[in-house]
Write a protein that holds these residues in place. Structure first.
Motif, PDB file in Angstrom:
ATOM      1  N   THR A 159       2.481   1.658  -3.298  1.00 20.55           N
ATOM      2  CA  THR A 159       1.470   2.311  -4.354  1.00 20.55           C
ATOM      3  C   THR A 159       1.079   3.752  -4.068  1.00 20.55           C
ATOM      4  O   THR A 159       1.256   4.399  -5.085  1.00 20.55           O
ATOM      5  CB  THR A 159       0.379   1.017  -3.971  1.00 20.55           C
ATOM      6  N   VAL A 160       0.979   3.915  -3.320  1.00 11.38           N
ATOM      7  CA  VAL A 160       0.630   5.671  -2.896  1.00 11.38           C
ATOM      8  C   VAL A 160       2.077   6.704  -3.400  1.00 11.38           C
ATOM      9  O   VAL A 160       2.263   7.462  -4.258  1.00 11.38           O
ATOM     10  CB  VAL A 160       1.012   5.921  -1.620  1.00 11.38           C
ATOM     11  N   LYS A 161       3.578   6.026  -2.667  1.00  9.51           N
ATOM     12  CA  LYS A 161       4.637   6.505  -3.524  1.00  9.51           C
ATOM     13  C   LYS A 161       4.887   6.243  -4.307  1.00  9.51           C
ATOM     14  O   LYS A 161       5.563   7.380  -5.461  1.00  9.51           O
ATOM     15  CB  LYS A 161       6.194   5.849  -2.895  1.00  9.51           C
ATOM     16  N   ALA A 162       4.458   4.898  -5.735  1.00  8.40           N
ATOM     17  CA  ALA A 162       5.057   5.072  -6.903  1.00  8.40           C
ATOM     18  C   ALA A 162       3.296   6.001  -7.942  1.00  8.40           C
ATOM     19  O   ALA A 162       3.649   5.493  -9.173  1.00  8.40           O
ATOM     20  CB  ALA A 162       5.016   4.030  -7.315  1.00  8.40           C
ATOM     21  N   ASP A 163       2.829   6.317  -7.435  1.00  9.25           N
ATOM     22  CA  ASP A 163       1.815   7.006  -8.615  1.00  9.25           C
ATOM     23  C   ASP A 163       1.622   8.092  -9.421  1.00  9.25           C
ATOM     24  O   ASP A 163       2.537   8.829  -9.103  1.00  9.25           O
ATOM     25  CB  ASP A 163       0.541   7.522  -7.399  1.00  9.25           C
ATOM     26  N   PRO A 164       1.845   7.705 -10.304  1.00  7.34           N
ATOM     27  CA  PRO A 164       1.758   8.534 -11.512  1.00  7.34           C
ATOM     28  C   PRO A 164       1.566   9.818 -11.631  1.00  7.34           C
ATOM     29  O   PRO A 164       1.990  10.935 -11.449  1.00  7.34           O
ATOM     30  CB  PRO A 164       1.672   8.062 -12.789  1.00  7.34           C
ATOM     31  N   LYS A 165       0.405   9.706 -11.171  1.00  6.75           N
ATOM     32  CA  LYS A 165      -0.230  11.565 -10.627  1.00  6.75           C
ATOM     33  C   LYS A 165       0.909  12.441  -9.891  1.00  6.75           C
ATOM     34  O   LYS A 165       1.487  13.544 -10.459  1.00  6.75           O
ATOM     35  CB  LYS A 165      -1.638  11.977 -10.792  1.00  6.75           C
ATOM     36  N   LYS A 166       1.252  11.823  -8.796  1.00  7.00           N
ATOM     37  CA  LYS A 166       2.046  12.281  -8.275  1.00  7.00           C
ATOM     38  C   LYS A 166       3.491  12.508  -8.373  1.00  7.00           C
ATOM     39  O   LYS A 166       3.580  13.792  -7.636  1.00  7.00           O
ATOM     40  CB  LYS A 166       1.774  11.331  -6.234  1.00  7.00           C
TER      41      LYS A 166
ATOM     42  N   ASP B 270       0.658  -1.505   0.005  1.00  7.14           N
ATOM     43  CA  ASP B 270      -0.074  -0.016   0.093  1.00  7.14           C
ATOM     44  C   ASP B 270       1.001   0.706  -0.158  1.00  7.14           C
ATOM     45  O   ASP B 270       0.501   2.027  -0.619  1.00  7.14           O
ATOM     46  CB  ASP B 270      -1.058   0.245   1.084  1.00  7.14           C
ATOM     47  N   GLN B 271       1.949   1.290   1.097  1.00  8.96           N
ATOM     48  CA  GLN B 271       2.886   2.551   0.138  1.00  8.96           C
ATOM     49  C   GLN B 271       3.420   2.647  -0.419  1.00  8.96           C
ATOM     50  O   GLN B 271       3.478   3.534  -0.916  1.00  8.96           O
ATOM     51  CB  GLN B 271       3.762   1.526   1.908  1.00  8.96           C
TER      52      GLN B 271
END
Length: 73
Positions: free
Chosen positions: A27-34, A24-25
């Protein structure tokens, strides 16, 4: 020394929970938009620096002047 099956099952469940949390962590860090937003913010911050901003403007003006001179010849 043999281990109790219930202890093994509990350890497996703890490992699964830890793995799910890690995924989960990631996924949050590797979000392309972010990631794109972060890169864009970083670039804007660099371009707002006068030591970078003004030489780029000067270089752009120089390129335009050289293109205009070449087109008028």
């Amino acid at each position: 020394m043999a281990r109790d099956p219930e202890t093994i099952e509990r350890e497996i469940e703890q490992a699964r929970t830890a793995l799910a949390s890690t995924l989960d962590q990631l996924t949050v860090k590797a979000d392309p938009k972010k990631l794109a937003e972060s890169a864009k913010d970083g670039l804007r911050a660099k371009l707002d620096n006068p030591k970078v901003k003004y030489p780029l403007i000067g270089g752009g003006i120089l390129v335009v002047v050289l293109l205009v001179r070449k087109l008028l010849k």
